[in-house]
Design a protein around this motif. Sequence first.
Motif, mmCIF file in Angstrom:
data_model
loop_
_atom_site.group_PDB
_atom_site.id
_atom_site.type_symbol
_atom_site.label_atom_id
_atom_site.label_comp_id
_atom_site.label_asym_id
_atom_site.label_seq_id
_atom_site.Cartn_x
_atom_site.Cartn_y
_atom_site.Cartn_z
ATOM 1 N N GLN A 263 40.816 46.804 29.447
ATOM 2 C CA GLN A 263 40.710 48.102 30.102
ATOM 3 C C GLN A 263 41.944 48.298 30.980
ATOM 4 O O GLN A 263 42.614 47.331 31.365
ATOM 5 C CB GLN A 263 39.456 48.163 30.972
ATOM 6 N N ALA A 264 42.224 49.550 31.334
ATOM 7 C CA ALA A 264 43.263 49.820 32.323
ATOM 8 C C ALA A 264 42.876 49.104 33.608
ATOM 9 O O ALA A 264 41.687 48.922 33.900
ATOM 10 C CB ALA A 264 43.385 51.319 32.569
ATOM 11 N N ASN A 265 43.864 48.670 34.351
ATOM 12 C CA ASN A 265 43.702 47.961 35.621
ATOM 13 C C ASN A 265 43.218 46.523 35.460
ATOM 14 O O ASN A 265 42.806 45.900 36.431
ATOM 15 C CB ASN A 265 42.803 48.725 36.599
ATOM 16 N N PHE A 266 43.298 45.974 34.229
ATOM 17 C CA PHE A 266 43.035 44.553 34.052
ATOM 18 C C PHE A 266 44.142 43.792 34.772
ATOM 19 O O PHE A 266 45.320 44.113 34.642
ATOM 20 C CB PHE A 266 43.029 44.179 32.565
ATOM 21 N N VAL A 267 43.762 42.793 35.564
ATOM 22 C CA VAL A 267 44.718 41.975 36.313
ATOM 23 C C VAL A 267 44.452 40.511 35.991
ATOM 24 O O VAL A 267 43.291 40.092 35.921
ATOM 25 C CB VAL A 267 44.560 42.186 37.836
ATOM 26 N N GLN A 268 45.521 39.757 35.796
ATOM 27 C CA GLN A 268 45.370 38.311 35.603
ATOM 28 C C GLN A 268 46.487 37.580 36.320
ATOM 29 O O GLN A 268 47.637 38.024 36.315
ATOM 30 C CB GLN A 268 45.393 37.939 34.125
ATOM 31 N N SER B 63 45.638 22.977 37.804
ATOM 32 C CA SER B 63 44.482 22.660 36.977
ATOM 33 C C SER B 63 43.526 23.840 36.845
ATOM 34 O O SER B 63 42.577 23.785 36.080
ATOM 35 C CB SER B 63 43.725 21.456 37.556
ATOM 36 N N LEU B 64 43.768 24.913 37.587
ATOM 37 C CA LEU B 64 42.895 26.076 37.516
ATOM 38 C C LEU B 64 43.186 26.902 36.274
ATOM 39 O O LEU B 64 44.345 27.081 35.908
ATOM 40 C CB LEU B 64 43.082 26.965 38.750
ATOM 41 N N PRO B 65 42.146 27.451 35.626
ATOM 42 C CA PRO B 65 42.393 28.369 34.509
ATOM 43 C C PRO B 65 42.917 29.697 35.058
ATOM 44 O O PRO B 65 42.816 29.963 36.259
ATOM 45 C CB PRO B 65 40.995 28.549 33.898
ATOM 46 N N PRO B 66 43.496 30.537 34.199
ATOM 47 C CA PRO B 66 43.936 31.856 34.674
ATOM 48 C C PRO B 66 42.790 32.605 35.343
ATOM 49 O O PRO B 66 41.633 32.496 34.931
ATOM 50 C CB PRO B 66 44.384 32.562 33.398
ATOM 51 N N GLU B 67 43.120 33.324 36.397
ATOM 52 C CA GLU B 67 42.126 34.126 37.095
ATOM 53 C C GLU B 67 42.352 35.583 36.736
ATOM 54 O O GLU B 67 43.479 36.040 36.636
ATOM 55 C CB GLU B 67 42.276 33.960 38.600
ATOM 56 N N ASN B 68 41.234 36.347 36.534
ATOM 57 C CA ASN B 68 41.370 37.757 36.232
ATOM 58 C C ASN B 68 40.195 38.523 36.813
ATOM 59 O O ASN B 68 39.262 37.944 37.362
ATOM 60 C CB ASN B 68 41.511 38.005 34.722
ATOM 61 N N ASN B 69 40.239 39.847 36.677
ATOM 62 C CA ASN B 69 39.184 40.704 37.235
ATOM 63 C C ASN B 69 38.183 41.157 36.179
ATOM 64 O O ASN B 69 37.438 42.106 36.401
ATOM 65 C CB ASN B 69 39.789 41.896 37.974
ATOM 66 N N ASP B 70 38.149 40.475 35.017
ATOM 67 C CA ASP B 70 37.121 40.702 33.973
ATOM 68 C C ASP B 70 37.037 42.133 33.454
ATOM 69 O O ASP B 70 35.978 42.581 33.061
ATOM 70 C CB ASP B 70 35.744 40.257 34.466
ATOM 71 N N ARG B 71 38.143 42.848 33.386
ATOM 72 C CA ARG B 71 38.130 44.212 32.852
ATOM 73 C C ARG B 71 38.529 44.195 31.377
ATOM 74 O O ARG B 71 39.556 44.728 30.985
ATOM 75 C CB ARG B 71 39.061 45.114 33.648
ATOM 76 N N PHE B 72 37.699 43.535 30.599
ATOM 77 C CA PHE B 72 37.928 43.508 29.155
ATOM 78 C C PHE B 72 37.252 44.708 28.544
ATOM 79 O O PHE B 72 36.292 45.238 29.082
ATOM 80 C CB PHE B 72 37.366 42.218 28.543
ATOM 81 N N GLY B 73 37.736 45.121 27.364
ATOM 82 C CA GLY B 73 37.194 46.281 26.684
ATOM 83 C C GLY B 73 35.810 46.049 26.131
ATOM 84 O O GLY B 73 35.236 45.025 26.159
#
Length: 122
Positions: free
Chosen positions: A71-76, A112-122
């Motif tokens: 989605q728009a505004n997805f951040v990682q 060791s942390l996985p990528p962090e994101n704001n979960d704005r997937f389509g």
Amino acid sequence: MSTPQDKKPSRDVGTEVIFENDVIRMWNMELQPGEASHYHRHEYDYFYVYITPSRIAVHRIGEPDVVREYQANFVQYNVVGDGIEHSITNVGEARHQQIIVELKRKSASDVSLPPENNDRFG
């Protein structure tokens, strides 16, 4: 999409630099439908923001492509460790645009942390 094994990946992680100082480098990345970025290497921890809703394929040598919708505004936020190499292809039907911000100084992030994101997937 692949890159010749004898050619080094580009360090240009976007289409154009839109701001840079001694702390950050900010890139714009725009891809038309079917267009791919060049194969590139991230050497700094970075985050990106998708400006447009997008369907993107990520290519890494030796791995299957991963296709996702965003989605728009997805951040990682990504910690690169020893570096991340890939290219992306716009496999959607509309123009893709994202902003990429490289942190030119070592971050305090735990690799060791996985990528962090704001979960704005389509």
